[in-house]
Design a protein around this motif. Structure first.
Motif, mmCIF file in Angstrom:
data_model
loop_
_atom_site.group_PDB
_atom_site.id
_atom_site.type_symbol
_atom_site.label_atom_id
_atom_site.label_comp_id
_atom_site.label_asym_id
_atom_site.label_seq_id
_atom_site.Cartn_x
_atom_site.Cartn_y
_atom_site.Cartn_z
ATOM 1 N N THR A 276 -5.030 8.648 2.276
ATOM 2 C CA THR A 276 -4.430 9.766 1.543
ATOM 3 C C THR A 276 -3.472 9.249 0.475
ATOM 4 O OG1 THR A 276 -2.477 10.024 2.959
ATOM 5 C CG2 THR A 276 -4.520 11.158 3.664
ATOM 6 N N PRO A 277 -3.257 10.025 -0.571
ATOM 7 C CA PRO A 277 -2.290 9.612 -1.588
ATOM 8 C C PRO A 277 -0.885 9.384 -1.010
ATOM 9 C CG PRO A 277 -3.688 11.323 -2.472
ATOM 10 C CD PRO A 277 -4.007 11.218 -0.997
ATOM 11 N N THR A 278 -0.477 10.193 -0.050
ATOM 12 C CA THR A 278 0.843 10.013 0.557
ATOM 13 C C THR A 278 0.925 8.672 1.282
ATOM 14 O OG1 THR A 278 1.195 12.400 0.761
ATOM 15 C CG2 THR A 278 2.527 10.979 2.187
ATOM 16 N N GLU A 279 -0.106 8.335 2.044
ATOM 17 C CA GLU A 279 -0.143 7.029 2.730
ATOM 18 C C GLU A 279 -0.143 5.894 1.709
ATOM 19 O OE1 GLU A 279 -2.783 7.947 6.752
ATOM 20 O OE2 GLU A 279 -3.820 7.410 4.897
ATOM 21 N N ARG A 280 -0.895 6.073 0.647
ATOM 22 C CA ARG A 280 -0.987 5.028 -0.376
ATOM 23 C C ARG A 280 0.350 4.848 -1.110
ATOM 24 N NH1 ARG A 280 -5.728 2.997 -1.702
ATOM 25 N NH2 ARG A 280 -5.367 2.886 -3.939
ATOM 26 N N LEU A 281 1.014 5.962 -1.423
ATOM 27 C CA LEU A 281 2.303 5.864 -2.103
ATOM 28 C C LEU A 281 3.344 5.224 -1.185
ATOM 29 C CD1 LEU A 281 4.032 6.322 -4.587
ATOM 30 C CD2 LEU A 281 4.454 8.667 -3.780
ATOM 31 N N GLU A 282 3.366 5.624 0.066
ATOM 32 C CA GLU A 282 4.301 5.017 1.016
ATOM 33 C C GLU A 282 4.043 3.507 1.126
ATOM 34 O OE1 GLU A 282 5.762 5.256 5.663
ATOM 35 O OE2 GLU A 282 4.420 6.805 4.907
ATOM 36 N N THR A 283 2.796 3.126 1.209
ATOM 37 C CA THR A 283 2.442 1.705 1.293
ATOM 38 C C THR A 283 2.837 0.977 0.021
ATOM 39 O OG1 THR A 283 0.644 2.174 2.830
ATOM 40 C CG2 THR A 283 0.512 0.095 1.609
ATOM 41 N N TYR A 284 2.591 1.590 -1.132
ATOM 42 C CA TYR A 284 2.963 0.991 -2.424
ATOM 43 C C TYR A 284 4.462 0.706 -2.459
ATOM 44 C CZ TYR A 284 3.357 0.420 -7.507
ATOM 45 O OH TYR A 284 3.611 -0.068 -8.760
ATOM 46 N N VAL A 285 5.259 1.712 -2.100
ATOM 47 C CA VAL A 285 6.719 1.575 -2.140
ATOM 48 C C VAL A 285 7.179 0.503 -1.150
ATOM 49 C CG1 VAL A 285 8.915 2.746 -1.650
ATOM 50 C CG2 VAL A 285 7.127 3.921 -2.963
ATOM 51 N N ARG A 286 6.706 0.587 0.077
ATOM 52 C CA ARG A 286 7.119 -0.389 1.094
ATOM 53 C C ARG A 286 6.712 -1.807 0.693
ATOM 54 N NH1 ARG A 286 9.302 1.405 5.528
ATOM 55 N NH2 ARG A 286 9.210 3.629 5.965
ATOM 56 N N HIS B 33 6.305 -2.974 -2.312
ATOM 57 C CA HIS B 33 7.175 -3.419 -3.407
ATOM 58 C C HIS B 33 8.543 -3.848 -2.883
ATOM 59 C CE1 HIS B 33 8.378 -3.735 -7.610
ATOM 60 N NE2 HIS B 33 9.556 -3.361 -7.163
ATOM 61 N N VAL B 34 9.151 -3.030 -2.049
ATOM 62 C CA VAL B 34 10.481 -3.340 -1.521
ATOM 63 C C VAL B 34 10.424 -4.588 -0.636
ATOM 64 C CG1 VAL B 34 12.357 -2.519 -0.049
ATOM 65 C CG2 VAL B 34 11.302 -0.962 -1.700
ATOM 66 N N ASP B 35 9.427 -4.644 0.233
ATOM 67 C CA ASP B 35 9.335 -5.761 1.186
ATOM 68 C C ASP B 35 9.007 -7.095 0.527
ATOM 69 O OD1 ASP B 35 9.926 -4.000 3.233
ATOM 70 O OD2 ASP B 35 7.841 -3.781 3.897
ATOM 71 N N THR B 36 8.324 -7.079 -0.610
ATOM 72 C CA THR B 36 7.927 -8.337 -1.252
ATOM 73 C C THR B 36 8.742 -8.670 -2.493
ATOM 74 O OG1 THR B 36 6.217 -7.285 -2.608
ATOM 75 C CG2 THR B 36 5.539 -8.115 -0.433
ATOM 76 N N SER B 37 9.728 -7.853 -2.825
ATOM 77 C CA SER B 37 10.466 -8.065 -4.074
ATOM 78 C C SER B 37 11.148 -9.431 -4.131
ATOM 79 C CB SER B 37 11.484 -6.952 -4.306
ATOM 80 O OG SER B 37 12.472 -6.962 -3.294
ATOM 81 N N ALA C 65 11.823 2.420 -11.710
ATOM 82 C CA ALA C 65 13.272 2.228 -11.804
ATOM 83 C C ALA C 65 13.894 2.348 -10.412
ATOM 84 C CB ALA C 65 13.882 3.251 -12.760
ATOM 85 N N THR C 66 13.420 3.292 -9.634
ATOM 86 C CA THR C 66 13.898 3.453 -8.256
ATOM 87 C C THR C 66 13.590 2.206 -7.432
ATOM 88 O OG1 THR C 66 13.603 5.849 -8.352
ATOM 89 C CG2 THR C 66 13.663 4.847 -6.156
ATOM 90 N N SER D 253 17.013 0.154 1.431
ATOM 91 C CA SER D 253 15.998 -0.284 2.387
ATOM 92 C C SER D 253 14.648 0.323 2.030
ATOM 93 C CB SER D 253 16.387 0.155 3.803
ATOM 94 O OG SER D 253 16.276 1.573 3.916
ATOM 95 N N ALA D 254 13.604 -0.208 2.624
ATOM 96 C CA ALA D 254 12.261 0.339 2.409
ATOM 97 C C ALA D 254 12.194 1.774 2.913
ATOM 98 C CB ALA D 254 11.220 -0.533 3.097
#
Length: 187
Positions: free
Chosen positions: A87-97, A99-103, A164-165, A172-173
């Motif tokens: 789902t797009p929601t799962e994909r967006l959550e994964t995208y954000v996490r 990004h934060v986890d690998t930054s 930007a966010t 945190s993620a």
């Protein structure tokens, strides 16, 4: 004839590039880009200057190649993380996490100070790699809007605001994910 590092020319090139990229990261922690020379890069990478010039014409070429390498590795890992999300929601959550986890592991942005010192051609080349990452987010947002999971009035503006966010270093993620999902959730 120069000494080949590894068992093949391909392995030599990969090892050489990795050494130079590691040297670049190390040197950028110590000093500004404009104070780094090709001789510095060669010394820190443990390679000869002529060998370095066989792989990169100048230090801008090193930065562009480094950004390309970082983006490719990042996208490979990101796409693997997204592969089983439906789902797009799962994909967006994964995208954000992701990004934060690998930054801390990736140096894609390299900072506005460095970009200000590069030629317009190098900045354009580096921007192409950022666009590749943005395209993943853009597609997630378009899919989410089409399915009714997200409210997105302006995809380009939303991509900019979400990225930007994602650059907030102290969030945190979990906090970042909740914030991003709330930003695109239907009212």
């Amino acid at each position: 004839m120069p000494k080949i590092i590894g068992d093949s020319l391909e392995e030599h090139r990969a090892t050489m590039r990795r050494r130079v990229f590691d040297a670049l990261v190390e040197l950028l922690r110590e000093r500004p880009f404009d104070l780094i020379t090709m001789a510095d890069l060669a010394t820190h990478a443990g390679v000869g200057r002529s060998s370095l010039y066989n792989h990169f014409k100048d230090k801008e070429a090193v930065v562009v190649a480094f950004a390309t390498d970082e983006t490719s590795r990042y996208l490979e890992q990101l796409n693997a993380s997204l592969a089983d999300r439906t789902t797009p929601t799962e994909r967006l959550e994964t995208y954000v996490r992701h990004h934060v986890d690998t930054s801390k592991d990736f140096h894609i942005g390299l900072g506005p100070e460095l970009r200000a010192m590069l030629s317009p051609e190098s900045v354009t080349a580096m921007r192409e790699h950022v666009v590749a990452v943005e395209q993943v987010l853009r597609q997630i947002l378009v899919d989410g809007a089409a399915s009714g999971e997200f409210t997105v009035d302006d995809v380009d503006a939303t991509v900019s605001l979400l990225h930007a966010t994602l650059s907030a270093r102290h969030a945190s993620a979990d906090t970042t994910t909740r914030f991003v999902l709330a930003a695109v959730s239907p009212s």
